[in-house]
Scaffold this active site. Structure first.
Site, PDB file in Angstrom:
ATOM      1  N   CYS A   1      62.225 -53.992   3.411  1.00 25.17           N
ATOM      2  CA  CYS A   1      61.739 -55.325   3.754  1.00 25.17           C
ATOM      3  C   CYS A   1      62.662 -56.389   3.129  1.00 25.17           C
ATOM      4  CB  CYS A   1      60.286 -55.464   3.306  1.00 25.17           C
ATOM      5  SG  CYS A   1      59.496 -57.035   3.697  1.00 25.17           S
TER       6      CYS A   1
ATOM      7  N   ASP B   1      58.094 -53.832  15.293  1.00 21.98           N
ATOM      8  CA  ASP B   1      58.053 -54.759  14.159  1.00 21.98           C
ATOM      9  C   ASP B   1      57.889 -56.179  14.688  1.00 21.98           C
ATOM     10  OD1 ASP B   1      58.588 -56.396  11.931  1.00 21.98           O
ATOM     11  OD2 ASP B   1      59.923 -54.899  11.063  1.00 21.98           O
TER      12      ASP B   1
ATOM     13  N   HIS C   1      56.547 -52.750  11.189  1.00 22.06           N
ATOM     14  CA  HIS C   1      57.149 -53.081   9.903  1.00 22.06           C
ATOM     15  C   HIS C   1      56.555 -52.191   8.809  1.00 22.06           C
ATOM     16  CE1 HIS C   1      59.543 -55.750   7.424  1.00 22.06           C
ATOM     17  NE2 HIS C   1      58.542 -55.842   6.569  1.00 22.06           N
TER      18      HIS C   1
END
Length: 294
Positions: free
Chosen positions: A173, A230, A262
């Protein structure tokens, strides 16, 4: 840079930093203990737990410009000349999940270092909401500072059992974006693996460049592991990044998992996709091996 072995880092509890710096560091170094509050409740049934048998684990403090940066360290007990992997956290900092990832690498023979790169702004693991976390910590953390802190980790590794001629970086991330940027910053890296890190964005004073901006000049090969579903990182931005990478010679690649969103590697969250996470980690290890890290 001062002698890192003497002045820059030590095991928690035996720090040779000044008392004041050591006490300040101690407040911020409960790394790998529990999960970040903003991620609760934890999806306990899928959490991977890697023990520390045969490992040396714990927090070291590395001084950078007068600040003690806490770093979770995991490595095989009693071994030296180890390949090095830098593990860069999500926006939630170095909590239990990131510490566990570091132990996974250590079990495979790596010196794994997971620095708390957000520590100057506070403890991200204790902030209760993602919007507050973004406003109070992430938005106040400059890339320049992050690069300096990771550089200090590399120097520490080279003097504490690591072979920095065999060094890789991986991040998740927020840490995925940093992985791309640090691969451009430090050409001594052999390889990087970026998990669903943002690729494009509007530059500002603290974040002057994004991965798409550094892609043409990148020389370190980076493997990007991304989710096709995502909602925050569109397939179109991956295409932009691939076009930019094609202008250079890093031979970086993407793997897009069509059914993953995600944070599909985050085994403690509902976003976890076990089959894709396991495949991604296997690809990460193979990428490191094929590029001279392992």
């Amino acid at each position: 840079m001062k002698n890192m072995k003497q002045d820059c880092a030590s095991l928690l509890g035996t720090s040779n930093l000044s008392d004041a710096l050591g006490r300040r560091g101690f407040i911020k170094v409960a790394l790998g203990a529990g999960f970040a509050v903003a991620t609760l409740p934890v999806a306990a049934q899928s959490v991977i737990k890697t023990d520390s048998a045969g490992l040396m684990v714990g927090t070291v403090l590395i001084e950078v410009n007068g600040f003690a940066v806490p770093v979770y360290r995991a490595q095989p007990q009693g071994k030296t000349d180890l390949p090095v992997v830098l593990v860069i956290s999500e926006i939630f900092g170095v909590h239990e999940h990131i510490a566990d990832v570091a132990r996974r690498f250590a079990k495979l023979g790596y010196l794994a270092l997971a620095p708390q790169l957000l520590a100057r702004q506070g403890d991200p693991a204790k902030i209760t909401s993602i919007p507050e976390l973004m406003k109070e910590i992430i938005a106040k953390t400059p890339d320049r500072e992050v690069m300096q802190d990771i550089d200090a980790c590399v120097a520490w590794a080279g003097q504490n059992g690591g072979d920095v001629s065999r060094m890789g970086i991986t991040g998740f991330c927020w840490g995925g974006r940093i992985t791309w940027l640090y691969a451009a910053h430090n050409r001594a890296l052999k390889a990087g693996v970026a998990w669903y890190g943002r690729l494009v964005g509007e530059p500002n004073a603290l974040l002057p460049k994004n991965p798409v901006d550094i892609a043409p000049g990148l020389s370190v090969p980076v493997l990007g592991l991304y989710g096709g579903k995502d909602g925050g990182i569109g397939i179109d931005t991956i295409a932009q990044m691939e076009e930019a990478l094609a202008l250079g010679r890093s031979k970086s690649q993407f793997v897009v998992y069509p059914d993953a969103g995600h944070a599909f590697h985050a085994d403690y969250r509902a976003s976890y996709v076990a089959v894709d996470a396991k495949d991604g980690f296997a690809r990460c290890l193979a990428w490191f091996k094929s590029h001279g890290v392992a």
